[in-house]
Design a protein around this motif. Structure first.
Motif, PDB file in Angstrom:
ATOM      1  N   SER A   1       0.819  -1.217   0.000  1.00 13.58           N
ATOM      2  CA  SER A   1       0.000   0.000   0.000  1.00 13.58           C
ATOM      3  C   SER A   1       0.850   1.263   0.000  1.00 13.58           C
ATOM      4  CB  SER A   1      -0.935   0.009   1.215  1.00 13.58           C
ATOM      5  OG  SER A   1      -0.174   0.054   2.427  1.00 13.58           O
ATOM      6  N   THR A   2       2.020   1.234   0.619  1.00 13.99           N
ATOM      7  CA  THR A   2       2.888   2.419   0.689  1.00 13.99           C
ATOM      8  C   THR A   2       4.087   2.324  -0.253  1.00 13.99           C
ATOM      9  OG1 THR A   2       4.210   1.486   2.488  1.00 13.99           O
ATOM     10  CG2 THR A   2       2.267   2.806   3.094  1.00 13.99           C
ATOM     11  N   GLY A   3       4.308   1.147  -0.837  1.00 11.71           N
ATOM     12  CA  GLY A   3       5.451   0.978  -1.726  1.00 11.71           C
ATOM     13  C   GLY A   3       6.757   0.764  -0.990  1.00 11.71           C
ATOM     14  N   VAL A   4       6.698   0.456   0.303  1.00 11.52           N
ATOM     15  CA  VAL A   4       7.904   0.264   1.104  1.00 11.52           C
ATOM     16  C   VAL A   4       8.375  -1.180   0.991  1.00 11.52           C
ATOM     17  CG1 VAL A   4       8.813   0.175   3.456  1.00 11.52           C
ATOM     18  CG2 VAL A   4       7.432   2.131   2.718  1.00 11.52           C
ATOM     19  N   TYR A   5       9.674  -1.352   0.754  1.00 13.46           N
ATOM     20  CA  TYR A   5      10.284  -2.686   0.754  1.00 13.46           C
ATOM     21  C   TYR A   5      11.622  -2.596   1.463  1.00 13.46           C
ATOM     22  CZ  TYR A   5      12.490  -7.005  -0.776  1.00 13.46           C
ATOM     23  OH  TYR A   5      13.122  -8.212  -0.792  1.00 13.46           O
ATOM     24  N   ARG A   6      11.890  -3.563   2.366  1.00 11.90           N
ATOM     25  CA  ARG A   6      13.151  -3.613   3.081  1.00 11.90           C
ATOM     26  C   ARG A   6      13.653  -5.049   3.074  1.00 11.90           C
ATOM     27  NH1 ARG A   6       9.836  -1.045   7.620  1.00 11.90           N
ATOM     28  NH2 ARG A   6       9.631   1.124   6.923  1.00 11.90           N
ATOM     29  N   ALA A   7      14.976  -5.187   2.891  1.00  7.52           N
ATOM     30  CA  ALA A   7      15.555  -6.533   2.889  1.00  7.52           C
ATOM     31  C   ALA A   7      16.967  -6.474   3.420  1.00  7.52           C
ATOM     32  CB  ALA A   7      15.546  -7.122   1.477  1.00  7.52           C
TER      33      ALA A   7
ATOM     34  N   ILE B   1      25.048 -13.255   6.767  1.00  2.00           N
ATOM     35  CA  ILE B   1      25.901 -14.440   6.656  1.00  2.00           C
ATOM     36  C   ILE B   1      26.660 -14.593   7.967  1.00  2.00           C
ATOM     37  CG2 ILE B   1      27.844 -15.513   5.461  1.00  2.00           C
ATOM     38  CD1 ILE B   1      27.057 -14.029   2.951  1.00  2.00           C
ATOM     39  N   ASP B   2      26.494 -15.771   8.610  1.00  2.68           N
ATOM     40  CA  ASP B   2      27.190 -16.056   9.870  1.00  2.68           C
ATOM     41  C   ASP B   2      26.966 -14.938  10.890  1.00  2.68           C
ATOM     42  OD1 ASP B   2      28.185 -18.404   8.786  1.00  2.68           O
ATOM     43  OD2 ASP B   2      29.996 -17.429   8.027  1.00  2.68           O
ATOM     44  N   GLU B   3      25.689 -14.554  11.013  1.00  2.00           N
ATOM     45  CA  GLU B   3      25.276 -13.535  11.988  1.00  2.00           C
ATOM     46  C   GLU B   3      25.929 -12.167  11.745  1.00  2.00           C
ATOM     47  OE1 GLU B   3      22.819 -14.048  14.054  1.00  2.00           O
ATOM     48  OE2 GLU B   3      22.683 -16.036  13.157  1.00  2.00           O
ATOM     49  N   ARG B   4      26.408 -11.962  10.526  1.00  5.20           N
ATOM     50  CA  ARG B   4      26.996 -10.674  10.162  1.00  5.20           C
ATOM     51  C   ARG B   4      26.264 -10.148   8.933  1.00  5.20           C
ATOM     52  NH1 ARG B   4      33.096  -9.404   7.951  1.00  5.20           N
ATOM     53  NH2 ARG B   4      32.201 -10.327   6.070  1.00  5.20           N
ATOM     54  N   ILE B   5      25.862  -8.881   8.977  1.00  2.10           N
ATOM     55  CA  ILE B   5      25.126  -8.315   7.851  1.00  2.10           C
ATOM     56  C   ILE B   5      26.030  -8.223   6.629  1.00  2.10           C
ATOM     57  CG2 ILE B   5      25.601  -5.921   8.512  1.00  2.10           C
ATOM     58  CD1 ILE B   5      22.761  -5.261   7.490  1.00  2.10           C
ATOM     59  N   GLU B   6      25.545  -8.745   5.522  1.00  2.00           N
ATOM     60  CA  GLU B   6      26.282  -8.723   4.268  1.00  2.00           C
ATOM     61  C   GLU B   6      25.813  -7.574   3.380  1.00  2.00           C
ATOM     62  OE1 GLU B   6      29.058 -10.109   1.385  1.00  2.00           O
ATOM     63  OE2 GLU B   6      28.814 -10.518   3.529  1.00  2.00           O
ATOM     64  N   ALA B   7      24.503  -7.348   3.382  1.00  2.00           N
ATOM     65  CA  ALA B   7      23.946  -6.265   2.573  1.00  2.00           C
ATOM     66  C   ALA B   7      22.551  -5.939   3.073  1.00  2.00           C
ATOM     67  CB  ALA B   7      23.897  -6.662   1.100  1.00  2.00           C
ATOM     68  N   CYS B   8      22.121  -4.715   2.841  1.00  2.00           N
ATOM     69  CA  CYS B   8      20.740  -4.344   3.130  1.00  2.00           C
ATOM     70  C   CYS B   8      20.243  -3.413   2.040  1.00  2.00           C
ATOM     71  CB  CYS B   8      20.593  -3.719   4.513  1.00  2.00           C
ATOM     72  SG  CYS B   8      21.519  -2.187   4.749  1.00  2.00           S
TER      73      CYS B   8
END
Length: 909
Positions: free
Chosen positions: A788-794, A798-805
């Motif tokens: 409805s708002t066009g919001v997307y987050r991802a 990897i191994d409890e460490r953020i690789e990308a967002c």
């Protein structure tokens, strides 16, 4: 058990490679390829202080992106590694073939203020003394040539009269077209210190924008772009009307006063009319004029806002005229002072790096000078007429008149005006060679041969700063790959062209010694008609016999340099470099910029730097602490203009002129007046989809200096419609693909991408996985979508460490980037971090520190505002005491003052 002694790490005294302040540095190499950097307390230019760019140099010495081996471009456009012999043979054969068929003026060199003086000397010697062409110009043409021309017209030679110490002794400091707080921060800090002293000078800033420099000014004159000559002609007329002309100085030491005064009075005799033309308040104009008339010890600092104009040389001379009229030159605390843009723009001028000059400040159009230089070099020929200035040069390449060009340490496809025509010219050129330290630049894409040069920290030689101070730049890092010094590369090509005798140098010291000897060669009073004349000011006689050890240990010295040391100020005796020893007043007729705003292009584009970046970001773009202050290209405009153009802050806009276009984020609050816009110069095709401001800038140049009109291009601003905005932080590089808009910049442990597109992905999840390179369907993948708002987050973990967002939205008001950046340094992520990624805000509100203000210590806007509110902080010094912000280089201090004012205003509401 005895403690092990720490190994001694040698410290090397060297010089900063950024602006023309010429700060001394103490550097130590680290095993990982980085370096420890601190200011050199013994160097007279900075006394140990460094700006944030200089402080961050240690983060830029790694080999990411480095050109380490000679490369040749294949017919398919790909680069293949070749040996040095083959590469040098290709360059010599390419130049030799063109000269044999079309003569020496069919080849050219385009060089840079990033070169050391020794590099500059040998390429100038090769071009003018051995090939016989003066087609060698430099990117200093784009920033300093109007000052050069103005100095030569007024003084007889390209010489800055004063020194930095004058700032501490002045009663009045005038800054014209110079955002010194951001572009020459250490000079600015000297002014700040003087303002805090027992007898603080008054300070006037003359600039269309209200920049950070204005924060400590006693008076800001926001004149209309292009009206500087009216302003200073009006000042000259005012000085005469109010008896503030030093008649004895004018009579004894100058010529041309009557003509200059007549021109000034014709344009600007009425202060009210001057105020109207310049767009300033009459009371403010008269206050400036009165202060200048009262204060004998006046220093006028000027930079690109004066030089980069179709009337830049006249602007320079209109300033100098006012100093000559009052005798305000040659003594402590006074004089016109050109703030140089690049670290060695002045060193390049000393050895003839401009197309209209010979080495040692001699003139191409003077037959006696040509004979003198040729006899010293013992060269087979000498160029007989001035060569093509930068813009003329690339026009000649496009027209097929110049068929081979060698580009060194510069990026003209980004930095020149009408830059798309530069692209087209290089694409048509028969042979293009490039000496560079990085492989991929907008310009290198057109080179057939790439030659790996040494970078700062690896090369050895000298540079000259804004106050004529020659300093050593010394190597402290190992030579990477097959890189070579620029002078070595030039000498090897010269030998292959049959000129071994003139290029048998074995060291930078040997080149410097020859340069110094040439400055002293027959440097005694002479003239063509036999009448007495002043010797050339550029004289390094005291350094001409330096041995290698003395060269290696050479301290910073200001020329002219006699046997007993350097010279702090010039013209103290009232003797100038014209044949009769007199300075020249120059009649400067005020004229508007060539292209005026009109109905189709109603706004005026101004260009310049941001605080923490340099040129086209090949060096500063590597340093994470330099990317947080301004992370993407922007167009700063007045809110009323934005409303009329149909664009809103935070959204994207297209800025276009008759010559080209760019896309940038709309911003307010940069001190811009209605009718004007500002875009920074740094972004290019390596860092953004479409942000080369050079493609928009008009190609008009000053008729005397050849310096382009970077400060006045009529433009139109219109919406750049997209369906969604977004950003991504990723540990690995991402390919932008066919995105409508993207920018990329280095963060700490990640790269940051700002993105937007005209079409929304049909399946955001599939698109996000594909773009971020997440092939494994069982990957630790977090995502949230609100249709409805066009919001997307991802986010990919990897191994409890953020690789990308990745964050997408139909609107530009996306989550703050700075707290997300902190997650990349955190291991492991906890559940609150995971939840924050999906919610789009930190679990702890204090983690949202806001955009970086103090880059030295990584202090954000939100943190600063909270401290100001909570603790009632009223001065930058109090902020420094609590948060350290502003306590290192001081570049952010003007912004700290602004935040204090803003928080106070909010509290009153």
């Amino acid at each position: 058990m005895k403690a092990l002694a720490r190994p001694h790490v040698a410290t090397t005294a060297t010089t900063c490679p950024y602006c023309g302040v010429g700060c001394g540095i103490r550097a130590r190499a680290n095993p990982d390829g980085t370096a420890q950097i601190e200011g050199d307390p013994q160097h007279p230019a900075n006394h140990g202080r460094l700006c944030v760019k200089g402080s961050a140099l240690g983060e830029t010495t790694d080999l990411r992106g480095r050109l380490l081996h000679p490369m040749q471009r294949g017919v398919d456009g790909s680069l293949q590694r070749i040996g040095w012999d083959a590469a040098l043979d290709h360059v010599a054969e390419g130049f030799g073939r063109v000269i044999a068929r079309h003569g020496p003026d069919a080849v050219a060199f385009y060089v840079s203020g990033q070169l050391l003086t020794e590099d500059y000397y040998v390429v100038n010697k090769l071009a003018k003394g051995y090939l016989g062409t003066a087609n060698i110009d430099t990117n200093s043409r784009l920033c300093m040539s109007s000052a050069v021309a103005g100095h030569k017209r007024a003084f007889g030679e390209d010489a800055v009269p004063g020194c930095y110490a004058d700032l501490e002794q002045a009663e009045l400091i005038v800054l014209v077209g110079a955002n010194t707080a951001w572009c020459h921060p250490i000079v600015y800090q000297r002014i700040v210190k003087a303002k805090e002293g027992a007898a603080p000078p008054r300070m006037v800033v003359i600039d269309p924008r209200r920049t950070a420099t204005c924060e400590i000014a006693d008076l800001h004159l926001p004149l209309q772009p292009g009206t500087d000559v009216w302003l200073f002609n009006g000042l000259l007329a005012y000085l005469f009307q109010h008896g503030a002309v030093d008649a004895s100085f004018v009579d004894a030491h100058t010529a041309g006063f009557a003509q200059a005064l007549a021109a000034a009075q014709a344009d600007a005799a009425d202060p009210a009319e001057v105020a109207r033309i310049c767009g300033v308040q009459l009371a403010d104009l008269l206050r400036f004029y009165d202060w200048f008339a009262q204060c004998a010890r006046t220093v006028t600092l000027f930079s690109q806002g004066v030089n980069q104009s179709s009337s830049g040389t006249d602007k320079v001379n209109s300033i100098i005229n006012c100093h000559l009229a009052g005798g305000r030159i040659g003594r402590p605390g006074m004089g016109p002072f050109s703030l140089t843009g690049q670290p060695n723009a002045m060193g390049g001028r000393e050895v003839g790096g401009l197309a209209n000059m010979l080495a040692a400040h001699m003139e191409l159009d003077n037959p006696l000078h040509r004979q003198l230089v040729q006899s010293f070099w013992q060269s087979p020929r000498i160029a007989e007429h001035p060569g093509l200035k930068a813009m003329e040069l690339f026009e000649a390449i496009g027209a097929g008149k110049v068929k081979a060009v060698w580009i060194m340490a510069t990026n003209p496809v980004v930095s020149l005006p009408d830059a798309d025509r530069v692209k087209q010219a290089l694409a048509r050129c028969e042979f293009v060679a490039s000496s560079d330290v990085v492989t991929h630049t907008d310009t290198n894409a057109f080179a057939q041969i790439l030659l790996p040069a040494l970078a700062w920290g690896e090369k050895d030689g000298t540079v000259t700063n804004s106050e004529r101070r020659i300093s050593r730049q010394r190597a402290f890092l190992p030579i990477p790959g097959e890189a070579r010094a620029d002078w070595q590369i030039v000498c090897e090509v010269a030998r292959r062209l049959g000129f071994a005798q003139g290029f048998c140098f074995e060291s930078a010291h040997a080149i410097f010694a020859e340069h110094a000897q040439l400055t002293a060669w027959r440097n005694q009073p002479f003239s063509q008609d036999g009448a007495p004349a002043a010797p050339r000011l550029l004289n390094l006689r005291g350094l001409a016999q330096l041995d290698r050890a003395a060269y290696d240990a050479m301290p910073p010295l200001q020329w002219p340099i006699a046997a007993d040391g350097g010279t702090e100020r010039l013209f103290a005796d009232g003797c100038f470099a014209h044949p009769d020893g007199r300075a020249r007043f120059v009649a400067t007729a005020a004229r508007p910029p060539v292209h005026a705003a009109d109905e189709a292009y109603p706004l005026v584009l101004n260009t310049g730097r941001v605080r923490d970046q340099w040129h086209t970001m090949t060096r500063t773009g590597k340093a994470p602490r330099l990317t947080g202050h301004v992370a993407e290209p922007f167009v700063d405009m007045h809110p009323h203009d934005a409303l009329r153009c149909g664009v809103r802050e935070g959204e994207l806009a297209r800025v276009h002129s008759r010559w080209g276009a760019l896309v940038a984020r709309v911003k307010h609050g940069g001190g811009i007046l209605a009718g004007q816009v500002f875009v920074p110069i740094h972004w290019n095709d390596q860092f953004a989809s479409d942000a080369r401001v050079g493609s928009v800038v008009n190609p008009v140049a000053d008729p005397v200096s050849g310096e382009p009109e970077f400060k006045h291009t009529p433009v139109c601003v219109e919406p750049f419609p997209v369906r969604w905005y977004g950003f991504a932080l990723s540990r690995r590089e991402l390919a932008p693909g066919d995105l409508s808009y993207w920018t990329s910049i280095q963060g700490d442990h990640f790269r940051r991408y700002e993105i937007a597109h005209r079409e929304r992905p049909a399946e955001c999840s599939a698109w996000a996985r594909a773009w971020l390179g997440v092939d494994d369907q069982d990957a630790d993948w977090l995502e949230y979508e609100d249709h409805s708002t066009g919001v997307y987050r991802a986010a990919h973990v990897i191994d409890e460490r953020i690789e990308a967002c990745l964050f997408l939205s139909a609107r530009p008001d996306l989550p703050a980037r700075h707290w997300l950046a902190g997650l990349f340094a955190r291991e492991p992520l906890d559940e609150s971090d995971r939840m924050a990624l999906l919610i789009g805000e930190p679990a702890d509100p204090g983690a949202a520190t806001g955009p970086i203000v103090c880059s030295c210590f990584g202090v954000g806007r939100n943190t600063l505002c909270a401290a100001i509110r909570t603790h009632g902080l009223e001065t930058p010094a109090q902020i420094t005491a609590r948060l350290r912000a502003g306590g290192n280089c001081g570049s952010c201090v003007p912004e700290l003052r602004q935040l204090i004012t803003q928080v106070r205003a909010e509290a009153q509401v």
